[in-house]
Scaffold this motif. Structure first.
Motif, PDB file in Angstrom:
ATOM      1  N   GLU A  66       0.818  -1.215   0.000  1.00  0.00           N
ATOM      2  CA  GLU A  66       0.000   0.000   0.000  1.00  0.00           C
ATOM      3  C   GLU A  66       0.855   1.270   0.000  1.00  0.00           C
ATOM      4  O   GLU A  66       0.344   2.345  -0.267  1.00  0.00           O
ATOM      5  CB  GLU A  66      -0.911   0.040   1.233  1.00  0.00           C
ATOM      6  N   LEU A  67       2.122   1.144   0.307  1.00  0.00           N
ATOM      7  CA  LEU A  67       2.974   2.323   0.462  1.00  0.00           C
ATOM      8  C   LEU A  67       3.913   2.574  -0.714  1.00  0.00           C
ATOM      9  O   LEU A  67       4.453   3.670  -0.837  1.00  0.00           O
ATOM     10  CB  LEU A  67       3.829   2.188   1.730  1.00  0.00           C
ATOM     11  N   VAL A  68       4.147   1.571  -1.557  1.00  0.00           N
ATOM     12  CA  VAL A  68       5.163   1.690  -2.603  1.00  0.00           C
ATOM     13  C   VAL A  68       4.567   1.440  -3.985  1.00  0.00           C
ATOM     14  O   VAL A  68       3.532   0.798  -4.122  1.00  0.00           O
ATOM     15  CB  VAL A  68       6.334   0.712  -2.367  1.00  0.00           C
ATOM     16  N   ASN A  69       5.239   1.985  -4.988  1.00  0.00           N
ATOM     17  CA  ASN A  69       4.988   1.642  -6.392  1.00  0.00           C
ATOM     18  C   ASN A  69       6.164   0.814  -6.868  1.00  0.00           C
ATOM     19  O   ASN A  69       7.320   1.151  -6.589  1.00  0.00           O
ATOM     20  CB  ASN A  69       4.872   2.889  -7.264  1.00  0.00           C
ATOM     21  N   VAL A  70       5.883  -0.253  -7.616  1.00  0.00           N
ATOM     22  CA  VAL A  70       6.929  -1.174  -8.039  1.00  0.00           C
ATOM     23  C   VAL A  70       6.833  -1.388  -9.541  1.00  0.00           C
ATOM     24  O   VAL A  70       5.751  -1.580 -10.085  1.00  0.00           O
ATOM     25  CB  VAL A  70       6.801  -2.530  -7.308  1.00  0.00           C
ATOM     26  N   GLU A  71       7.982  -1.347 -10.199  1.00  0.00           N
ATOM     27  CA  GLU A  71       8.104  -1.702 -11.614  1.00  0.00           C
ATOM     28  C   GLU A  71       9.250  -2.689 -11.741  1.00  0.00           C
ATOM     29  O   GLU A  71      10.176  -2.680 -10.937  1.00  0.00           O
ATOM     30  CB  GLU A  71       8.423  -0.473 -12.471  1.00  0.00           C
ATOM     31  N   ILE A  72       9.199  -3.519 -12.749  1.00  0.00           N
ATOM     32  CA  ILE A  72      10.312  -4.423 -13.034  1.00  0.00           C
ATOM     33  C   ILE A  72      11.056  -3.860 -14.238  1.00  0.00           C
ATOM     34  O   ILE A  72      10.467  -3.609 -15.289  1.00  0.00           O
ATOM     35  CB  ILE A  72       9.819  -5.852 -13.310  1.00  0.00           C
ATOM     36  N   VAL A  73      12.359  -3.624 -14.064  1.00  0.00           N
ATOM     37  CA  VAL A  73      13.196  -3.063 -15.125  1.00  0.00           C
ATOM     38  C   VAL A  73      14.341  -4.022 -15.425  1.00  0.00           C
ATOM     39  O   VAL A  73      14.700  -4.862 -14.605  1.00  0.00           O
ATOM     40  CB  VAL A  73      13.745  -1.667 -14.736  1.00  0.00           C
ATOM     41  N   ASP A  74      14.900  -3.881 -16.620  1.00  0.00           N
ATOM     42  CA  ASP A  74      15.985  -4.771 -17.047  1.00  0.00           C
ATOM     43  C   ASP A  74      17.327  -4.398 -16.449  1.00  0.00           C
ATOM     44  O   ASP A  74      18.169  -5.255 -16.227  1.00  0.00           O
ATOM     45  CB  ASP A  74      16.109  -4.771 -18.566  1.00  0.00           C
ATOM     46  N   ARG A  75      17.526  -3.087 -16.236  1.00  0.00           N
ATOM     47  CA  ARG A  75      18.829  -2.653 -15.732  1.00  0.00           C
ATOM     48  C   ARG A  75      18.658  -1.391 -14.909  1.00  0.00           C
ATOM     49  O   ARG A  75      17.631  -0.719 -14.978  1.00  0.00           O
ATOM     50  CB  ARG A  75      19.809  -2.407 -16.871  1.00  0.00           C
ATOM     51  N   ILE A  76      19.700  -1.090 -14.156  1.00  0.00           N
ATOM     52  CA  ILE A  76      19.704   0.114 -13.327  1.00  0.00           C
ATOM     53  C   ILE A  76      20.284   1.248 -14.167  1.00  0.00           C
ATOM     54  O   ILE A  76      21.386   1.129 -14.704  1.00  0.00           O
ATOM     55  CB  ILE A  76      20.555  -0.102 -12.064  1.00  0.00           C
ATOM     56  N   PRO A  77      19.555   2.366 -14.303  1.00  0.00           N
ATOM     57  CA  PRO A  77      20.101   3.474 -15.103  1.00  0.00           C
ATOM     58  C   PRO A  77      21.278   4.127 -14.386  1.00  0.00           C
ATOM     59  O   PRO A  77      21.329   4.181 -13.157  1.00  0.00           O
ATOM     60  CB  PRO A  77      18.920   4.439 -15.226  1.00  0.00           C
TER      61      PRO A  77
END
Length: 98
Positions: A66-77
């Motif tokens: 409830e507190l966070v937004n999460v995305e799955i990404v391929d790499r760390i910019p």
């Protein structure tokens, strides 16, 4: 005696990361929620961290869903890519209405 075998593949395995952004405050939440946000490296609102996809991080995210937004990404910019997304500092005068 146990022998450990290491298997390696010729191609590089692409690792995924969670992009986790704290969107709601932890004020008034139980102490285990605040500890979970610190474990994920989140200390301020709208702060973003990148964590590898694994069961430990998934459990912490599920606790804080409830507190966070999460995305799955391929790499760390890297820093230059993050700086390119920011608008320039200050302001510019477009025209004179005097």
């Amino acid at each position: 005696m146990l022998h450990r075998r290491f298997f390696s593949t010729g191609s590089a395995v692409a690792e995924n990361y969670y992009k986790i952004t704290l969107k709601r405050s932890t004020i008034g939440t139980p102490s285990d929620f605040r500890a979970a946000t610190k474990t994920l490296g989140l200390f301020r609102l709208h702060q973003t961290t990148y964590r590898p996809v694994n069961a430990t991080n998934a459990g912490l995210i599920l606790k804080l869903k409830e507190l966070v937004n999460v995305e799955i990404v391929d790499r760390i910019p890297d820093k230059s890519e993050l700086a390119a997304k920011k608008p320039p500092k200050g302001y510019t005068v477009v025209g004179n209405k005097l």
